[in-house]
Design a protein around this motif. Structure first.
Motif, short mmCIF file in Angstrom:
data_model
loop_
_atom_site.label_atom_id
_atom_site.label_comp_id
_atom_site.label_asym_id
_atom_site.label_seq_id
_atom_site.Cartn_x
_atom_site.Cartn_y
_atom_site.Cartn_z
N LEU A 128 0.83 -1.20 0.00
CA LEU A 128 0.00 0.00 0.00
C LEU A 128 0.86 1.25 0.00
N GLU B 67 -0.72 6.41 -0.63
CA GLU B 67 -2.00 6.72 -0.01
C GLU B 67 -2.70 7.86 -0.72
N ARG C 266 -4.74 6.02 -3.58
CA ARG C 266 -5.69 4.98 -3.22
C ARG C 266 -7.04 5.58 -2.86
N ALA D 131 -5.90 -3.23 -3.14
CA ALA D 131 -4.88 -2.19 -3.17
C ALA D 131 -3.49 -2.80 -3.14
#
Length: 337
Positions: free
Chosen positions: A7, A12, A15, A24
């Motif tokens: 991730l 971030e 996402r 993810a």
């Protein structure tokens, strides 16, 4: 928040808040990640594997080999001929967890960079007006270009320069005039949190400034009252405070305490106003004014007599307050003090 290194590799910022953590991580493992112009999907380097929560659009885009419920969540599929063959369907990321992700994103934005007034003005304008033509947005203020570059880099603003079937209708309708600026749901929520934080900071700062100004005003008033008592040692405290209250606004503008002459002039003015009211009510003065009126004297003569009497009383009062100090010439009292 998850500690999955995949991730972190995905980022971030990229996402979506509703994207399941498992998918993810899958996307983060791709050597090359392509984001859809409509910000609703991710594709691999070949463009044949797609991960999204948008399928089977009314315009016929992204048809799947089997039906997907509109609330089923996210799915990953492979393009075979003209149809996407579903590989996996996963429920969306829990709503509370998604909101926590967005709050964390907003917090990092606020703590990780310095927000200028231009950045905040541009972001606030886009929140209120988006979608909007890029040319029209920049035409309002040439200084917005630098702020816009920052907002695009931070993923708070998306730019659509060509048609895509998943673009919102209001965005697609503006494409004829050139590139369009718009915010997806996640970016809008993060931007609103940034603006709310900015407004709170401005309110706190304004209250602090008002509180500091009030304290400085009180300190200055006390300082002037002390200066007044130094000029007039025999002056009562309530009178010295009234003189200080009259002088404080002018002293704030000048940035310094008034001099001795200003104190004497202000004191004379205040005492004149007071003695005019007192003298006009004295029986002897009232009789004299009645006599003047009987002689046909007008209001100007009456006012001159009253002011002369008040001037005499003020001269006596100020001389008494000053005691044995050297006299200070006043434009109000002339050589009387």
């Amino acid at each position: 928040m998850t500690a999955d290194l995949g991730l972190i590799r995905l980022g971030e910022w990229d996402r979506p808040s509703g994207m399941p953590e498992g998918l993810a991580g899958l996307v983060a493992g791709w050597p090359v990640i392509n984001r859809s112009p409509a910000a609703e999907a991710f594709l691999d380097a070949s463009g044949l594997i797609r991960l999204s929560d948008v399928w089977n659009l009314p315009n016929g885009a992204f048809p799947t080999d089997r039906p997907i419920d509109i609330h089923a969540g996210w799915a990953v599929a492979r393009l075979v001929d003209t149809v996407w063959k579903l590989i996996e369907i996963t429920p969306a990321h829990p709503r509370d967890a998604g909101r926590a992700l967005l709050r964390d994103r907003a917090e990092r934005l606020l703590q990780g960079r310095r927000w200028t007034g231009g950045d905040l003005e541009a972001l606030d304008s886009l929140l209120k007006a988006a979608p909007v033509s890029q040319a029209g947005f920049l035409a309002v203020d040439a200084g917005r270009e630098r702020a816009l570059k920052s907002l695009i880099k931070l993923r708070l603003v998306s730019v659509a320069d060509s048609f895509h079937p998943a673009l919102p209708a209001p965005v697609a309708d503006l494409l004829a005039a050139g590139p369009v600026l718009w915010l997806d749901a996640d970016a809008q929520e993060v931007a609103e949190q940034v603006m709310a934080h900015s407004r709170r900071r401005m309110e706190v700062s304004a209250k602090r400034v008002a509180r500091d100004d009030k304290q400085r005003g009180a300190d200055l008033k006390d300082s002037i009252a002390e200066a007044v008592r130094a000029v007039f040692p025999g002056m009562p405290d309530d009178v010295s405070l009234s003189v200080a209250a009259r002088l404080t606004p002018a002293a704030i503008k000048l940035g310094r305490r008034p001099g001795t002459q200003a104190i004497v002039d202000c004191t004379a003015e205040i005492r004149l106003d007071r003695w005019r009211q007192v003298i006009i009510g004295e029986p002897r003065v009232a009789a004299r004014l009645a006599a003047m009126q009987a002689k046909g004297d007008n209001n100007r003569a009456r006012k001159r007599y009253r002011d002369q009497r008040a001037l005499e009383r003020v001269a006596e009062e100020i001389a008494h307050w000053r005691r044995d100090l050297e006299p200070v010439t006043s434009r109000w009292l002339g050589d009387a003090v």
